[in-house]
Design a protein around this motif. Structure first.
Motif, mmCIF file in Angstrom:
data_model
loop_
_atom_site.group_PDB
_atom_site.id
_atom_site.type_symbol
_atom_site.label_atom_id
_atom_site.label_comp_id
_atom_site.label_asym_id
_atom_site.label_seq_id
_atom_site.Cartn_x
_atom_site.Cartn_y
_atom_site.Cartn_z
ATOM 1 N N SER A 142 7.392 4.183 -10.890
ATOM 2 C CA SER A 142 6.598 4.594 -9.727
ATOM 3 C C SER A 142 5.397 3.687 -9.524
ATOM 4 C CB SER A 142 6.079 6.032 -9.920
ATOM 5 O OG SER A 142 7.120 6.932 -10.153
ATOM 6 N N SER A 143 4.902 3.767 -8.307
ATOM 7 C CA SER A 143 3.628 3.136 -7.985
ATOM 8 C C SER A 143 2.963 3.959 -6.889
ATOM 9 C CB SER A 143 3.817 1.705 -7.502
ATOM 10 O OG SER A 143 2.587 1.158 -7.060
ATOM 11 N N LYS A 144 1.646 4.061 -6.947
ATOM 12 C CA LYS A 144 0.933 4.784 -5.901
ATOM 13 C C LYS A 144 0.690 3.886 -4.695
ATOM 14 C CE LYS A 144 -1.432 7.997 -8.993
ATOM 15 N NZ LYS A 144 -2.754 8.505 -9.479
ATOM 16 N N VAL A 204 8.278 -6.234 -0.989
ATOM 17 C CA VAL A 204 7.050 -5.658 -0.459
ATOM 18 C C VAL A 204 6.543 -6.577 0.641
ATOM 19 C CG1 VAL A 204 4.738 -4.830 -0.998
ATOM 20 C CG2 VAL A 204 6.556 -4.650 -2.706
ATOM 21 N N THR A 205 6.352 -6.025 1.832
ATOM 22 C CA THR A 205 5.983 -6.856 2.997
ATOM 23 C C THR A 205 4.551 -6.602 3.447
ATOM 24 O OG1 THR A 205 6.815 -5.187 4.524
ATOM 25 C CG2 THR A 205 8.364 -6.870 3.785
ATOM 26 N N GLY A 265 0.785 -1.217 0.000
ATOM 27 C CA GLY A 265 0.000 0.000 0.000
ATOM 28 C C GLY A 265 0.821 1.272 0.000
ATOM 29 N N SER A 266 2.117 1.164 0.183
ATOM 30 C CA SER A 266 2.972 2.357 0.190
ATOM 31 C C SER A 266 3.362 2.738 -1.239
ATOM 32 C CB SER A 266 4.225 2.100 1.024
ATOM 33 O OG SER A 266 5.011 1.088 0.447
ATOM 34 N N PRO A 267 3.789 3.987 -1.449
ATOM 35 C CA PRO A 267 4.197 4.394 -2.789
ATOM 36 C C PRO A 267 5.623 3.944 -3.097
ATOM 37 C CG PRO A 267 4.374 6.237 -1.289
ATOM 38 C CD PRO A 267 3.769 5.100 -0.504
#
Lengths: 113, 114
Positions: free
Chosen positions: A77-79, A112-113, A16-18
């Motif tokens: 990037s990712s939101k 990604v955790t 969920g983090s950018p």
């Protein structure tokens, strides 16, 4: 001589983090730029390529986006990160069309955790 | 659609032994073919490439590859492997588009026994 930089080298981010990964190339102008993802034990999947500033093409639909704000800068990037975004991200460049050889950066290991 | 297969996921050889890594491709026209090597945790480096002409091409680090159109193959070889050759090897085919698109195979992991 030409060099390609990627940072950070490693990154651990919660779901969920950018995300923002940066790639810069030195010693050449107007390169073709590429973002690949390499999942554990698998080959390279082309995510995005760019033939010029502001020109981005996506190879596969996904949770990621890319931008090229300057001639030798390419940003991934990712939101909101997903668990499935984990992997080894490689940036590469090549010269004019017909040169074919791609030069790869050292990569970013994203967990990604 | 173009594709590249590397039948061997992992190969182990003894130092000093010969090596052959297999690569098969599917492509409708004359292919551009490449072999890249990736050391652990690093980016990829081009070993050699084939565009046309002599079907046996020489590359860096003592590697060579042979293009066989009848078999749709581009196998990588080295007569005597060194411990430093332990790495991941990727075969790739070039697909001419607006940006010299390269399609990579899944890779073969090479381990070298001292």
């Amino acid at each position: 001589s030409q060099t390609i930089h990627q940072w950070p080298a490693t990154l651990v981010q919660p779901v969920g983090s950018p995300l923002s990964l940066e790639c810069t190339v030195e010693g050449t102008s107007n390169p073709n730029l590429y973002w690949y993802r390499q999942a554990a034990g698998r080959g390279l999947q082309l995510l995005f390529y760019s033939v010029g500033i502001g020109q981005i093409s996506s190879e596969v639909p996904q949770n990621l986006s890319a931008s090229r704000p300057q001639d030798r800068q390419f940003i991934l990037s990712s939101k909101k990160l997903l668990l499935s975004d984990s992997g080894f991200y490689l940036c590469a460049w090549s010269g004019d069309r017909g040169s074919w050889e791609q030069y790869f950066g050292p990569g970013t290991r994203l967990t990604v955790t | 659609a173009q594709s590249v297969t590397q039948p061997d996921i992992h190969i182990t050889v003894s130092e000093g032994a010969s090596l052959e890594l297999r690569c098969n491709y599917s492509y409708g026209a004359t292919p551009y073919l490449f072999w890249y090597v990736q050391s652990p945790g690093q980016g990829l480096q081009l070993l050699l490439k084939y565009f046309s002409g002599d079907t046996l091409v020489q590359g860096i680090k003592g590697f060579e590859a042979e293009f066989k159109r009848s078999q749709s193959s581009f196998n990588l070889r080295k007569p005597s492997v060194h411990w430093s050759d332990a790495a991941e090897y990727f075969c790739a085919v070039g697909e001419p588009t607006s940006y010299d698109k390269v399609i990579f195979g899944p890779g073969t992991s090479l381990s070298v026994i001292p």
